[in-house]
Design a protein around this motif. Structure first.
Motif, PDB file in Angstrom:
ATOM      1  N   GLY A  43      52.221 -33.848 -57.514  1.00 23.80           N
ATOM      2  CA  GLY A  43      53.202 -34.539 -56.691  1.00 23.80           C
ATOM      3  C   GLY A  43      53.273 -33.956 -55.290  1.00 23.80           C
ATOM      4  N   PHE A  44      54.278 -34.345 -54.547  1.00 20.49           N
ATOM      5  CA  PHE A  44      54.460 -33.834 -53.192  1.00 20.49           C
ATOM      6  C   PHE A  44      54.981 -32.402 -53.241  1.00 20.49           C
ATOM      7  CE2 PHE A  44      55.061 -38.476 -52.699  1.00 20.49           C
ATOM      8  CZ  PHE A  44      54.012 -38.716 -51.818  1.00 20.49           C
ATOM      9  N   THR A  45      54.540 -31.602 -52.282  1.00 21.48           N
ATOM     10  CA  THR A  45      54.910 -30.187 -52.291  1.00 21.48           C
ATOM     11  C   THR A  45      56.420 -30.001 -52.205  1.00 21.48           C
ATOM     12  OG1 THR A  45      54.559 -30.114 -49.880  1.00 21.48           O
ATOM     13  CG2 THR A  45      52.727 -29.436 -51.290  1.00 21.48           C
ATOM     14  N   TRP A  46      57.100 -30.887 -51.478  1.00 24.53           N
ATOM     15  CA  TRP A  46      58.546 -30.715 -51.301  1.00 24.53           C
ATOM     16  C   TRP A  46      59.360 -31.129 -52.530  1.00 24.53           C
ATOM     17  CZ3 TRP A  46      55.539 -34.027 -48.338  1.00 24.53           C
ATOM     18  CH2 TRP A  46      55.684 -35.395 -48.600  1.00 24.53           C
ATOM     19  N   THR A  47      58.685 -31.725 -53.513  1.00 24.52           N
ATOM     20  CA  THR A  47      59.388 -32.082 -54.755  1.00 24.52           C
ATOM     21  C   THR A  47      59.046 -31.127 -55.890  1.00 24.52           C
ATOM     22  OG1 THR A  47      57.629 -33.573 -55.545  1.00 24.52           O
ATOM     23  CG2 THR A  47      59.316 -34.512 -54.071  1.00 24.52           C
ATOM     24  N   MET A  48      58.148 -30.178 -55.654  1.00 22.72           N
ATOM     25  CA  MET A  48      57.719 -29.264 -56.713  1.00 22.72           C
ATOM     26  C   MET A  48      58.771 -28.193 -56.990  1.00 22.72           C
ATOM     27  SD  MET A  48      53.731 -28.424 -55.876  1.00 22.72           S
ATOM     28  CE  MET A  48      52.553 -29.699 -55.439  1.00 22.72           C
ATOM     29  N   SER A  49      58.907 -27.857 -58.255  1.00 20.29           N
ATOM     30  CA  SER A  49      59.706 -26.700 -58.626  1.00 20.29           C
ATOM     31  C   SER A  49      58.889 -25.440 -58.373  1.00 20.29           C
ATOM     32  CB  SER A  49      60.101 -26.791 -60.103  1.00 20.29           C
ATOM     33  OG  SER A  49      58.939 -26.688 -60.926  1.00 20.29           O
ATOM     34  N   GLU A  50      59.540 -24.289 -58.444  1.00 20.91           N
ATOM     35  CA  GLU A  50      58.814 -23.029 -58.253  1.00 20.91           C
ATOM     36  C   GLU A  50      57.749 -22.851 -59.330  1.00 20.91           C
ATOM     37  OE1 GLU A  50      58.987 -21.013 -55.625  1.00 20.91           O
ATOM     38  OE2 GLU A  50      60.294 -22.586 -54.839  1.00 20.91           O
ATOM     39  N   GLU A  51      58.057 -23.292 -60.537  1.00 23.82           N
ATOM     40  CA  GLU A  51      57.073 -23.204 -61.616  1.00 23.82           C
ATOM     41  C   GLU A  51      55.870 -24.092 -61.338  1.00 23.82           C
ATOM     42  OE1 GLU A  51      56.757 -23.901 -66.477  1.00 23.82           O
ATOM     43  OE2 GLU A  51      58.670 -24.180 -65.426  1.00 23.82           O
ATOM     44  N   GLN A  52      56.124 -25.310 -60.841  1.00 20.60           N
ATOM     45  CA  GLN A  52      55.015 -26.214 -60.508  1.00 20.60           C
ATOM     46  C   GLN A  52      54.185 -25.660 -59.362  1.00 20.60           C
ATOM     47  OE1 GLN A  52      57.516 -29.715 -59.910  1.00 20.60           O
ATOM     48  NE2 GLN A  52      56.492 -30.745 -61.631  1.00 20.60           N
ATOM     49  N   LYS A  53      54.838 -25.045 -58.397  1.00 18.66           N
ATOM     50  CA  LYS A  53      54.099 -24.442 -57.278  1.00 18.66           C
ATOM     51  C   LYS A  53      53.192 -23.317 -57.768  1.00 18.66           C
ATOM     52  CE  LYS A  53      57.456 -25.530 -53.646  1.00 18.66           C
ATOM     53  NZ  LYS A  53      58.436 -24.967 -52.676  1.00 18.66           N
ATOM     54  N   ALA A  54      53.679 -22.542 -58.705  1.00 13.11           N
ATOM     55  CA  ALA A  54      52.855 -21.459 -59.259  1.00 13.11           C
ATOM     56  C   ALA A  54      51.656 -22.024 -60.003  1.00 13.11           C
ATOM     57  CB  ALA A  54      53.702 -20.588 -60.182  1.00 13.11           C
ATOM     58  N   GLU A  55      51.877 -23.081 -60.776  1.00 12.06           N
ATOM     59  CA  GLU A  55      50.778 -23.723 -61.498  1.00 12.06           C
ATOM     60  C   GLU A  55      49.777 -24.330 -60.526  1.00 12.06           C
ATOM     61  OE1 GLU A  55      52.449 -26.578 -64.119  1.00 12.06           O
ATOM     62  OE2 GLU A  55      53.386 -25.094 -65.435  1.00 12.06           O
ATOM     63  N   ALA A  56      50.294 -24.969 -59.467  1.00  8.89           N
ATOM     64  CA  ALA A  56      49.407 -25.564 -58.471  1.00  8.89           C
ATOM     65  C   ALA A  56      48.573 -24.494 -57.778  1.00  8.89           C
ATOM     66  CB  ALA A  56      50.224 -26.348 -57.447  1.00  8.89           C
ATOM     67  N   GLY A  57      49.187 -23.341 -57.499  1.00  9.50           N
ATOM     68  CA  GLY A  57      48.455 -22.259 -56.865  1.00  9.50           C
ATOM     69  C   GLY A  57      47.310 -21.767 -57.729  1.00  9.50           C
ATOM     70  N   GLU A  58      47.564 -21.611 -59.020  1.00  7.89           N
ATOM     71  CA  GLU A  58      46.507 -21.178 -59.928  1.00  7.89           C
ATOM     72  C   GLU A  58      45.386 -22.213 -60.003  1.00  7.89           C
ATOM     73  OE1 GLU A  58      48.220 -20.360 -63.700  1.00  7.89           O
ATOM     74  OE2 GLU A  58      49.436 -18.673 -62.978  1.00  7.89           O
ATOM     75  N   TYR A  59      45.787 -23.487 -60.102  1.00  7.96           N
ATOM     76  CA  TYR A  59      44.792 -24.556 -60.240  1.00  7.96           C
ATOM     77  C   TYR A  59      43.930 -24.681 -58.984  1.00  7.96           C
ATOM     78  CZ  TYR A  59      42.813 -29.245 -60.423  1.00  7.96           C
ATOM     79  OH  TYR A  59      41.941 -30.307 -60.385  1.00  7.96           O
ATOM     80  N   PHE A  60      44.557 -24.743 -57.817  1.00  5.34           N
ATOM     81  CA  PHE A  60      43.789 -24.963 -56.590  1.00  5.34           C
ATOM     82  C   PHE A  60      42.975 -23.741 -56.187  1.00  5.34           C
ATOM     83  CE2 PHE A  60      47.059 -28.352 -55.841  1.00  5.34           C
ATOM     84  CZ  PHE A  60      46.175 -29.408 -55.951  1.00  5.34           C
ATOM     85  N   THR A  61      43.466 -22.558 -56.495  1.00  8.98           N
ATOM     86  CA  THR A  61      42.669 -21.358 -56.234  1.00  8.98           C
ATOM     87  C   THR A  61      41.419 -21.358 -57.105  1.00  8.98           C
ATOM     88  OG1 THR A  61      44.578 -20.028 -55.545  1.00  8.98           O
ATOM     89  CG2 THR A  61      42.634 -18.838 -56.340  1.00  8.98           C
ATOM     90  N   GLU A  62      41.587 -21.677 -58.380  1.00  4.93           N
ATOM     91  CA  GLU A  62      40.434 -21.734 -59.289  1.00  4.93           C
ATOM     92  C   GLU A  62      39.473 -22.846 -58.870  1.00  4.93           C
ATOM     93  OE1 GLU A  62      37.984 -22.813 -62.706  1.00  4.93           O
ATOM     94  OE2 GLU A  62      39.543 -24.080 -61.844  1.00  4.93           O
ATOM     95  N   LEU A  63      40.008 -23.972 -58.414  1.00  4.49           N
ATOM     96  CA  LEU A  63      39.168 -25.070 -57.942  1.00  4.49           C
ATOM     97  C   LEU A  63      38.346 -24.636 -56.734  1.00  4.49           C
ATOM     98  CD1 LEU A  63      38.393 -28.102 -58.131  1.00  4.49           C
ATOM     99  CD2 LEU A  63      40.372 -28.584 -56.656  1.00  4.49           C
ATOM    100  N   PHE A  64      38.983 -23.946 -55.801  1.00  2.57           N
ATOM    101  CA  PHE A  64      38.257 -23.437 -54.634  1.00  2.57           C
ATOM    102  C   PHE A  64      37.155 -22.490 -55.052  1.00  2.57           C
ATOM    103  CE2 PHE A  64      37.705 -19.839 -51.751  1.00  2.57           C
ATOM    104  CZ  PHE A  64      37.151 -20.494 -50.656  1.00  2.57           C
ATOM    105  N   GLU A  65      37.472 -21.575 -55.966  1.00  3.12           N
ATOM    106  CA  GLU A  65      36.473 -20.591 -56.388  1.00  3.12           C
ATOM    107  C   GLU A  65      35.283 -21.274 -57.048  1.00  3.12           C
ATOM    108  OE1 GLU A  65      36.482 -17.585 -55.517  1.00  3.12           O
ATOM    109  OE2 GLU A  65      38.548 -17.186 -54.956  1.00  3.12           O
ATOM    110  N   ARG A  66      35.527 -22.274 -57.893  1.00  2.97           N
ATOM    111  CA  ARG A  66      34.430 -22.996 -58.551  1.00  2.97           C
ATOM    112  C   ARG A  66      33.556 -23.715 -57.530  1.00  2.97           C
ATOM    113  NH1 ARG A  66      35.504 -27.317 -62.145  1.00  2.97           N
ATOM    114  NH2 ARG A  66      37.688 -27.424 -61.576  1.00  2.97           N
ATOM    115  N   ALA A  67      34.205 -24.367 -56.562  1.00  8.43           N
ATOM    116  CA  ALA A  67      33.448 -25.109 -55.554  1.00  8.43           C
ATOM    117  C   ALA A  67      32.622 -24.166 -54.688  1.00  8.43           C
ATOM    118  CB  ALA A  67      34.416 -25.925 -54.685  1.00  8.43           C
ATOM    119  N   TRP A  68      33.234 -23.047 -54.299  1.00  9.98           N
ATOM    120  CA  TRP A  68      32.512 -22.097 -53.448  1.00  9.98           C
ATOM    121  C   TRP A  68      31.338 -21.482 -54.207  1.00  9.98           C
ATOM    122  CZ3 TRP A  68      32.926 -21.650 -48.366  1.00  9.98           C
ATOM    123  CH2 TRP A  68      32.220 -20.616 -47.745  1.00  9.98           C
TER     124      TRP A  68
END
Length: 229
Positions: A63-88
């Motif tokens: 969803g939109f960053t401004w609607t995310m809970s702190e828990e969702q932000k933490a999950e998004a951080g883990e997911y997008f960091t791992e996605l970046f690492e895989r792509a790189w």
């Protein structure tokens, strides 16, 4: 080289995907990863069928960053960091594998045998031969430098909306900077999104700013299928 498409105007992703098609048309293997997006945009189905292009699927939406809970932000951080690492890792591995087989290469025919395969994490990928020298995923050199075949770009990695991921705290700016600082020779990288840091701008060879002069949104016109998505 490193490209940045930034600014508040339309066209950042459009320009990046145009470059991706141009590279693929010249036999350069292309990897495209998108941050904070979904698979509902019109280009997805086309790109999945372009020879020499691997499009990372958007497996999760938050969803939109401004609607995310702190828990969702933490999950998004883990997911997008791992996605970046895989792509790189895929981008670096694509270049590195050709270095190891450079003695068998004859000219630059990258992407000629781009068949279906899998990588160590189980995700789908295509197997590519590319030209040139490179480094390992960690950034350390791969044995001795080799003489490059006559091509400049060995692989293209598009990180679409990576700036949004960085500015939202989902991918560390320092990690992205470190990756760029250890980028293997022959890996062309495209970064898109608003508000790149000064450190990112200083590492780019191309910086193109899309400036919004007029946009239908100002008249209350929403995103249009086939144009904005």
């Amino acid at each position: 080289m490193v490209h940045i498409y930034c600014g508040d105007g339309k066209g950042k992703t459009t320009a990046a995907l145009g470059l991706a098609l141009r590279a693929a048309g010249n036999g350069v293997p292309v990897m495209i990863v998108r941050f904070l997006k979904n698979d509902g945009s019109g280009e997805v189905g086309i790109l999945e069928n372009v020879p020499g292009v691997y499009l990372f699927p958007c497996e999760r939406q938050f969803g939109f960053t401004w609607t995310m809970s702190e828990e969702q932000k933490a999950e998004a951080g883990e997911y997008f960091t791992e996605l970046f690492e895989r792509a790189w890792e895929m981008g670096c591995k694509t270049v590195r594998e050709d270095v190891e087989g450079a003695g068998k290469a004859d000219g630059c025919m990258a992407g000629e045998n781009w068949g279906s395969d899998s990588v160590s994490d189980g995700s789908s990928r295509r197997d590519i031969g590319v030209c040139g020298t490179g480094s390992s995923v960690s950034g350390s050199p791969v044995s001795a430098p080799l003489t490059s075949p006559p091509c400049e770009i060995r692989a293209l990695l598009v990180l679409d909306e990576i700036m949004a991921a960085v500015n939202s705290g989902f991918v560390a700016n320092e990690r992205l900077l470190a990756a760029l600082d250890h980028r293997p020779d022959g890996l062309e990288v495209v970064l898109t999104g608003r508000g790149p840091s000064e450190e990112l701008l200083s590492r780019a060879d191309y910086v193109t700013e899309m400036r919004a002069v007029k946009h239908p949104y100002e008249k209350g016109v929403g995103a249009r299928k086939g144009v904005e998505y």
